[in-house]
Design a protein around this motif. Structure first.
Motif, PDB file in Angstrom:
ATOM      1  N   LEU A 132       2.350   7.514  10.815  1.00  0.00           N
ATOM      2  CA  LEU A 132       1.138   8.448  10.712  1.00  0.00           C
ATOM      3  C   LEU A 132       0.638   8.679  12.222  1.00  0.00           C
ATOM      4  O   LEU A 132       0.410   9.949  12.571  1.00  0.00           O
ATOM      5  CB  LEU A 132      -0.083   7.873   9.893  1.00  0.00           C
ATOM      6  N   LEU A 133       0.970   7.783  12.907  1.00  0.00           N
ATOM      7  CA  LEU A 133       0.776   7.976  14.467  1.00  0.00           C
ATOM      8  C   LEU A 133       1.838   8.818  15.017  1.00  0.00           C
ATOM      9  O   LEU A 133       1.411   9.821  15.681  1.00  0.00           O
ATOM     10  CB  LEU A 133       0.840   6.783  15.228  1.00  0.00           C
ATOM     11  N   ALA A 134       3.175   8.829  14.473  1.00  0.00           N
ATOM     12  CA  ALA A 134       4.067   9.862  14.785  1.00  0.00           C
ATOM     13  C   ALA A 134       3.645  11.289  14.628  1.00  0.00           C
ATOM     14  O   ALA A 134       4.155  12.333  15.205  1.00  0.00           O
ATOM     15  CB  ALA A 134       5.361   9.336  14.380  1.00  0.00           C
ATOM     16  N   ALA A 135       3.000  11.552  13.344  1.00  0.00           N
ATOM     17  CA  ALA A 135       2.526  12.614  12.885  1.00  0.00           C
ATOM     18  C   ALA A 135       1.488  13.119  13.629  1.00  0.00           C
ATOM     19  O   ALA A 135       1.015  14.415  13.258  1.00  0.00           O
ATOM     20  CB  ALA A 135       2.407  12.357  11.280  1.00  0.00           C
ATOM     21  N   GLY A 136       0.974  12.508  14.647  1.00  0.00           N
ATOM     22  CA  GLY A 136      -0.052  12.992  15.337  1.00  0.00           C
ATOM     23  C   GLY A 136      -1.630  12.579  15.000  1.00  0.00           C
ATOM     24  O   GLY A 136      -2.436  13.123  15.495  1.00  0.00           O
ATOM     25  N   LEU A 137      -1.576  11.765  13.956  1.00  0.00           N
ATOM     26  CA  LEU A 137      -2.924  11.203  13.508  1.00  0.00           C
ATOM     27  C   LEU A 137      -3.658  10.152  14.368  1.00  0.00           C
ATOM     28  O   LEU A 137      -2.826   9.413  14.969  1.00  0.00           O
ATOM     29  CB  LEU A 137      -2.957  10.467  12.148  1.00  0.00           C
ATOM     30  N   CYS A 138      -5.055  10.438  14.557  1.00  0.00           N
ATOM     31  CA  CYS A 138      -5.671   9.259  15.414  1.00  0.00           C
ATOM     32  C   CYS A 138      -5.944   7.958  14.360  1.00  0.00           C
ATOM     33  O   CYS A 138      -5.879   8.015  13.295  1.00  0.00           O
ATOM     34  CB  CYS A 138      -6.895  10.053  15.886  1.00  0.00           C
ATOM     35  N   SER A 139      -6.111   6.976  15.202  1.00  0.00           N
ATOM     36  CA  SER A 139      -6.366   5.745  14.614  1.00  0.00           C
ATOM     37  C   SER A 139      -7.544   5.657  13.443  1.00  0.00           C
ATOM     38  O   SER A 139      -7.663   4.959  12.456  1.00  0.00           O
ATOM     39  CB  SER A 139      -6.469   4.690  15.488  1.00  0.00           C
ATOM     40  N   THR A 140      -8.654   6.347  13.884  1.00  0.00           N
ATOM     41  CA  THR A 140      -9.637   6.619  13.069  1.00  0.00           C
ATOM     42  C   THR A 140      -9.163   7.184  11.546  1.00  0.00           C
ATOM     43  O   THR A 140      -9.544   7.015  10.566  1.00  0.00           O
ATOM     44  CB  THR A 140     -10.893   7.503  13.713  1.00  0.00           C
ATOM     45  N   THR A 141      -8.533   8.402  11.735  1.00  0.00           N
ATOM     46  CA  THR A 141      -7.957   9.134  10.656  1.00  0.00           C
ATOM     47  C   THR A 141      -7.025   8.376   9.737  1.00  0.00           C
ATOM     48  O   THR A 141      -7.189   8.434   8.473  1.00  0.00           O
ATOM     49  CB  THR A 141      -7.433  10.435  10.800  1.00  0.00           C
ATOM     50  N   ILE A 142      -6.170   7.439  10.515  1.00  0.00           N
ATOM     51  CA  ILE A 142      -5.266   6.603   9.670  1.00  0.00           C
ATOM     52  C   ILE A 142      -6.170   5.591   8.925  1.00  0.00           C
ATOM     53  O   ILE A 142      -5.836   5.244   7.756  1.00  0.00           O
ATOM     54  CB  ILE A 142      -4.329   5.867  10.760  1.00  0.00           C
ATOM     55  N   GLY A 143      -7.174   4.911   9.425  1.00  0.00           N
ATOM     56  CA  GLY A 143      -8.035   4.008   8.795  1.00  0.00           C
ATOM     57  C   GLY A 143      -8.756   4.535   7.618  1.00  0.00           C
ATOM     58  O   GLY A 143      -8.895   4.095   6.470  1.00  0.00           O
ATOM     59  N   GLU A 144      -9.151   6.048   7.531  1.00  0.00           N
ATOM     60  CA  GLU A 144      -9.640   6.483   6.339  1.00  0.00           C
ATOM     61  C   GLU A 144      -8.397   6.898   5.467  1.00  0.00           C
ATOM     62  O   GLU A 144      -8.553   6.821   4.115  1.00  0.00           O
ATOM     63  CB  GLU A 144     -10.233   7.967   6.811  1.00  0.00           C
ATOM     64  N   ALA A 158      -3.872   2.942  -2.654  1.00  0.00           N
ATOM     65  CA  ALA A 158      -4.719   3.008  -4.116  1.00  0.00           C
ATOM     66  C   ALA A 158      -3.713   3.375  -5.153  1.00  0.00           C
ATOM     67  O   ALA A 158      -2.757   4.516  -4.800  1.00  0.00           O
ATOM     68  CB  ALA A 158      -5.915   3.733  -4.019  1.00  0.00           C
ATOM     69  N   PRO A 159      -3.691   3.106  -6.452  1.00  0.00           N
ATOM     70  CA  PRO A 159      -2.849   3.428  -7.476  1.00  0.00           C
ATOM     71  C   PRO A 159      -3.050   5.171  -7.660  1.00  0.00           C
ATOM     72  O   PRO A 159      -4.417   5.547  -7.465  1.00  0.00           O
ATOM     73  CB  PRO A 159      -3.048   2.767  -8.865  1.00  0.00           C
ATOM     74  N   PRO A 160      -2.254   5.924  -7.916  1.00  0.00           N
ATOM     75  CA  PRO A 160      -2.308   7.294  -8.086  1.00  0.00           C
ATOM     76  C   PRO A 160      -3.753   7.839  -8.906  1.00  0.00           C
ATOM     77  O   PRO A 160      -4.397   8.330  -8.819  1.00  0.00           O
ATOM     78  CB  PRO A 160      -1.050   7.830  -8.672  1.00  0.00           C
ATOM     79  N   GLU A 161      -3.757   6.867 -10.131  1.00  0.00           N
ATOM     80  CA  GLU A 161      -4.859   7.317 -11.094  1.00  0.00           C
ATOM     81  C   GLU A 161      -6.295   6.771 -10.250  1.00  0.00           C
ATOM     82  O   GLU A 161      -7.267   7.476 -10.740  1.00  0.00           O
ATOM     83  CB  GLU A 161      -4.909   6.688 -12.330  1.00  0.00           C
ATOM     84  N   GLU A 162      -6.277   6.393  -9.259  1.00  0.00           N
ATOM     85  CA  GLU A 162      -7.546   5.829  -8.646  1.00  0.00           C
ATOM     86  C   GLU A 162      -8.113   6.754  -7.244  1.00  0.00           C
ATOM     87  O   GLU A 162      -8.898   6.588  -6.663  1.00  0.00           O
ATOM     88  CB  GLU A 162      -7.724   4.376  -8.027  1.00  0.00           C
ATOM     89  N   ARG A 163      -7.048   7.276  -7.113  1.00  0.00           N
ATOM     90  CA  ARG A 163      -7.161   8.514  -5.911  1.00  0.00           C
ATOM     91  C   ARG A 163      -8.195   9.400  -6.034  1.00  0.00           C
ATOM     92  O   ARG A 163      -8.163  10.044  -6.936  1.00  0.00           O
ATOM     93  CB  ARG A 163      -5.740   9.031  -5.524  1.00  0.00           C
ATOM     94  N   THR A 164      -8.969   9.610  -5.111  1.00  0.00           N
ATOM     95  CA  THR A 164     -10.397  10.831  -5.180  1.00  0.00           C
ATOM     96  C   THR A 164      -9.683  11.948  -4.681  1.00  0.00           C
ATOM     97  O   THR A 164     -10.827  12.870  -4.692  1.00  0.00           O
ATOM     98  CB  THR A 164     -11.345  10.136  -4.452  1.00  0.00           C
ATOM     99  N   GLY A 165      -8.506  12.328  -4.051  1.00  0.00           N
ATOM    100  CA  GLY A 165      -8.664  13.636  -3.359  1.00  0.00           C
ATOM    101  C   GLY A 165      -8.904  13.553  -1.909  1.00  0.00           C
ATOM    102  O   GLY A 165      -8.527  14.406  -1.182  1.00  0.00           O
ATOM    103  N   VAL A 166      -9.429  12.423  -1.490  1.00  0.00           N
ATOM    104  CA  VAL A 166      -9.801  12.281   0.061  1.00  0.00           C
ATOM    105  C   VAL A 166      -8.694  12.246   1.021  1.00  0.00           C
ATOM    106  O   VAL A 166      -8.436  13.010   2.047  1.00  0.00           O
ATOM    107  CB  VAL A 166     -10.656  11.033   0.273  1.00  0.00           C
ATOM    108  N   MET A 167      -7.423  11.727   0.421  1.00  0.00           N
ATOM    109  CA  MET A 167      -6.249  11.650   1.234  1.00  0.00           C
ATOM    110  C   MET A 167      -5.690  13.140   1.321  1.00  0.00           C
ATOM    111  O   MET A 167      -5.344  13.564   2.454  1.00  0.00           O
ATOM    112  CB  MET A 167      -5.077  10.670   0.424  1.00  0.00           C
TER     113      MET A 167
END
Length: 118
Positions: A52-64, A71-80
């Motif tokens: 994720l860092l190599a993709a240019g994301l900052c640590s705050t975004t990575i933390g999110e 999370a299992p796919p059925e529990e994902r909310t679309g935030v990712m």
């Protein structure tokens, strides 16, 4: 495993691992002697952080993103998906800015090379 073992297993410096822990990206428990003790699952997590860092994301975004990724796919909310789409838009905008700057510099360079010297 201790921090040196995690560093060796992932190729990430102990200093970076301490930073990741400080940012809440990885976690450890403490031994009675005060040493960090990392679970083996942290190896995969550190590798993901590196990607994720190599993709240019900052640590705050990575933390999110990390809880969404775990999370299992059925529990994902679309935030990712939303966060990744925002990062793609940010990088595309940066690329457009760089392309524009390159065009200006190349035009200036051409102008300079065509200007006769006296």
């Amino acid at each position: 495993m201790r921090i040196g073992e995690l560093a060796q297993a992932t190729g990430v410096s102990a200093r970076s691992l301490r930073y990741y822990e400080e940012q809440g990206l990885i976690r450890s428990t403490r031994t009675p002697g005060g040493w960090r003790d990392f679970d083996a699952t942290m190896i995969e997590r550190v590798v993901m952080i590196q990607h994720l860092l190599a993709a240019g994301l900052c640590s705050t975004t990575i933390g999110e993103l990390l809880p969404c990724l775990e999370a299992p796919p059925e529990e994902r909310t679309g935030v990712m998906e939303m966060l990744l789409a925002q990062e793609v838009q940010r990088l595309e905008a940066a690329r457009r800015d760089i392309d524009r700057e390159l065009e200006v510099l190349q035009a200036l360079r051409q102008d300079v090379s065509q200007t006769p010297t006296t």
